[in-house]
Design a protein around this motif. Structure first.
Motif, PDB file in Angstrom:
ATOM      1  N   ARG A  57     -35.071 -22.928  -8.893  1.00 38.26           N
ATOM      2  CA  ARG A  57     -34.989 -22.002  -9.794  1.00 38.26           C
ATOM      3  C   ARG A  57     -35.893 -20.599  -9.615  1.00 38.26           C
ATOM      4  N   SER A  60     -34.779 -18.295  -6.564  1.00 40.87           N
ATOM      5  CA  SER A  60     -33.360 -17.709  -6.865  1.00 40.87           C
ATOM      6  C   SER A  60     -33.864 -16.872  -8.140  1.00 40.87           C
ATOM      7  N   LEU A  62     -34.016 -17.238 -11.229  1.00 42.71           N
ATOM      8  CA  LEU A  62     -33.156 -17.268 -12.075  1.00 42.71           C
ATOM      9  C   LEU A  62     -33.946 -17.042 -13.620  1.00 42.71           C
TER      10      LEU A  62
END
Length: 283
Positions: A57, A60, A62
């Motif tokens: 996470r 990326s 996110l």
């Protein structure tokens, strides 16, 4: 229900390298517990069930997790009029020297980075109003910047605890603050609106450059968290953000002379500060 498993040596290394690449801050093995606590908090907040899922996470980014991750590792302990000997130096020596080259009405720019929850840039504004007779002759712009977006929101709100005001005299508090209750004080709107806040990462020139050049930079107690390479990068970025002849004030345990040869050392009665030489001043 048990919490996340402790990070392994390999995981700690990966996290430390990630944080270093993004911020310049370095965390050694001695900080493993500190890192573990904050990673556990972020894993709980994001619902990650393993280090691998959280790190995926993070990589990326996110839902902006990198910003939240960095915010978790910043230290924001401060109060009004901290290291006020530098404020004395500002009005007794630095500003008189800078304004010798300026006409009435010209811009005078001061940058507080990192500014944490705003105590430092607001302190500068209050100090100038109370202690510098020339304050109305120039177009003064004070900018506060920090990598932690949470503290910038708090700085813009301008509400402070009694502890943050502990160094201020009752008359200063009465002039610049309104009591909200026994523990919280709001800075006056006129003063709050006199400081502009921006996010910045000191090791990223794409983030420092847009703030422009300043006459004075206060950059206190942050370079101690960097390694030598990141300190040099930060120093070079700060140099570019200083006008020729501009000054930078570091924390009392920091020395620019041990970081970069770009600056001249200036010793005044109240403080040792560092100056970007005037153009052509060095052979």
């Amino acid at each position: 229900m048990s919490g996340p498993a402790p990070v392994t040596a390999e995981e700690f290394q990966r996290l430390s390298e990630f944080l270093y690449r993004r911020t310049g801050m370095i965390f050694t093995e001695a900080k493993r517990y500190y890192v573990q606590r904050r990673i556990s908090e972020r894993m709980a907040a994001t619902g990650a069930t393993s280090f691998a899922s959280y790190f995926a996470r993070l990589r990326s980014d996110l839902l902006g997790e990198v910003e939240q991750f960095i915010n978790a590792f910043t230290v924001n302990e401060t109060y009004f009029y901290r290291e006020d000997h530098q404020l004395h130096c500002l009005t007794n020596d630095i500003l008189p020297e800078r304004t010798k080259r300026k006409s009435a009405g010209e811009a005078l720019r001061i940058w507080s980075v990192p500014c944490s929850t705003g105590e430092e840039p607001y302190s500068i504004a209050m100090w100038l109003l109370d202690n510098w007779a020339e304050v109305d002759r120039f177009d003064i712009e004070i900018v506060g910047s920090d990598i932690d977006t949470r503290v910038l929101e708090a700085a813009e709100a301008g509400v402070f605890s009694k502890r943050a005001l502990m160094r201020l005299t009752p008359d200063v508090i009465a002039r610049y603050f309104t009591a909200l209750d026994d523990e919280r004080w709001a800075i006056l709107d006129d003063l709050r609106q006199s400081v502009r806040f921006t996010p910045v990462n000191l090791v990223e020139p794409t983030e420092t450059r847009p703030n422009g050049q300043f006459d004075v930079i206060f950059c206190r107690n942050v370079l101690i968290y960097f390694d030598d390479a990141s300190r040099r990068i930060a120093a070079e970025n700060l140099y570019e953000n200083l006008s020729p002849g501009g000054f930078i004030c570091l924390g009392h345990t920091e020395s620019m002379s041990r970081i970069s040869p770009l600056f001249d050392v200036r010793r005044y009665a109240d403080a040792i500060v560092y100056q970007r030489p005037m153009e052509g001043a060095r052979g």
